[in-house]
Structure formats: structure tokens, C-alpha cells
Write an enzyme that holds these catalytic residues in place. Structure first.
Site: not given
Length: 231
Positions: A2, A99
Site C-alpha cells: 500500500c 495499486e
């Protein structure tokens, strides 16, 4: 992993969701490492605390050792994280995360969120780092002495786990999204109980969609970053 996330939920809604006082917070659509961001710690679970994203262990000599993520599977084995997961866990509020996927010779960002953009808590750990005291030279203080270059800083890392079926097409890791019923366990439970909360969040309620490559630059912010674009 992340490496970027969003938090634009109104502060009153955040306060109600996490049972805290309303945070001093402006909507962010591109939260990035190095920034001061709101977290909820086990020690102050009734309020939001600003911490810098990128955990620096207490014993580190330099801030360059900062880690933005910590793998749930090995977190108790890593010297950088072991003490924090034992004593200093936190909730990292978000309403989506990004992402990146290799596409056409570049990186295409995708946003992962709940269908209704509701806020959630990512599992986090934190630490308080004090820059090492250096010995001052005679020219600085006249007769020598000790000097601290900056104040202590509180830092955090987001815990990651294996991806669910949705995120696996984007990355081989994903942030630990805590079920609301597990948030107290993450903050206050034993290490074993806390780590039991780190399974991949079910993909059924989540969505992923391509967004503008403008999000690649952490200096960019604003609602346009979360708009769907052609993949």
C-alpha cells in the site's frame, strides 16, 4: 503493498465511524509516504493523532530507515516492527487505496474501495523516533555540548497481507482491511489475536477501477484523481 490512499470522508462521519472527536482534516485524494496523516492509536482511541507515514524504529540512527509497509506474516520476526506490533498498534483510516499495474509500457493506477466509498480501517503499527543527539562543536556552542537537530516524530506503517481475488490482479500484496468488529482486537488484543485479524478482506464488497496517471505524482490532489478513466 500500500503506497498511496484516499481519505475524503467528511470529518463528522469519520468521528462517528471511529468513535472519536472530529479530526482536524481536509479531504485528501492522494495520501502519500512522508506526509502527516491521521491514525487512531490504542493509547488514544478516542481521538485522531497525526503521524508521519513511514515507520522509523525507535533505535534507528537515521530517518532513511523508514518503512511504509509491514508484512503481517513476518511482522513479529522483524526487529524494525516487533516492538511496535507488541505495544503500539493503530488504525489507519482510509476510504480507498491505489495499486499500479504495468500497462502499455507504463504504470496504470487503480483505485480499490468499497462500492459506496465508506471509510474503513487499515491495520497499522507505529513508533516514536527521536533523532540521535550529536556532539556540537566549539564553534556552535562556544564550549561544546549536545544538540538535537529536530523534535521527536511519531511514524506509522500499514500492515499488508496476501491479496484477495480482486487485488491479486493488480498486486501481490494488499493492505490489511480490518472488519469493524476486529478493530478493537487489533488495537488492544494479544499479538496472536491481532494477527488473526490479518486475513485478506473478502473481495465481494470491493471494487477496483482505473484512474488518472496524475495520481502517480504525490503533489497532485483533488476529486478528479478518483474519477474512473478508460483502462
Amino acid at each position: 503493498m500500500c503506497g498511496r490512499y484516499t481519505l475524503f470522508t467528511p470529518v463528522e462521519e469519520l468521528a462517528e465511524r471511529f468513535g472519536t472527536q472530529p479530526p482536524d482534516w481536509e479531504p485528501r485524494y492522494n495520501c502519500a509516504p512522508g506526509q502527516d496523516l491521521p491514525v487512531v492509536t490504542g493509547a488514544k482511541s478516542d481521538q485522531f493523532t497525526r503521524q508521519q507515514w513511514g515507520l522509523i524504529p525507535e533505535w534507528a540512527d537515521e530517518a532513511s530507515t523508514a518503512s511504509i509497509n509491514a508484512r503481517a506474516e513476518t511482522i513479529v520476526e522483524k526487529p524494525s516492527f516487533a516492538d511496535s506490533v507488541e505495544h503500539r498498534r493503530c488504525l489507519v483510516p482510509a476510504d480507498g487505496f491505489y495499486e499500479w499495474v504495468d500497462r502499455d509500457g507504463g504504470k496504470r493506477p487503480y483505485r480499490v474501495a468499497f462500492e459506496d466509498d465508506r471509510p474503513f480501517a487499515m491495520a497499522g503499527i507505529w513508533s516514536r523516533w527521536e533523532p540521535p543527539t550529536r556532539q556540537a562543536g566549539l564553534t556552535e556552542f562556544g564550549d561544546g555540548g549536545a544538540s538535537n537537530d529536530s523534535d521527536p516524530v511519531e511514524t506509522f506503517a500499514v500492515v499488508t497481507t496476501e491479496p484477495n481475488d480482486l487485488v491479486s490482479g493488480l498486486h501481490h500484496r494488499m493492505a490489511v482491511i480490518l472488519d469493524p468488529d476486529a478493530e478493537s482486537t487489533w488495537l488492544h488484543g494479544s499479538v496472536e489475536a491481532a494477527l488473526d485479524c490479518c486475513d485478506p478482506y473478502p473481495a465481494d464488497d470491493l471494487t477496483a477501477y482505473p484512474v488518472s496517471t496524475r495520481v502517480n505524482d504525490p503533489s497532485h490532489d483533488g476529486p478528479s484523481l478518483i474519477e474512473r478513466v478508460e483502462g
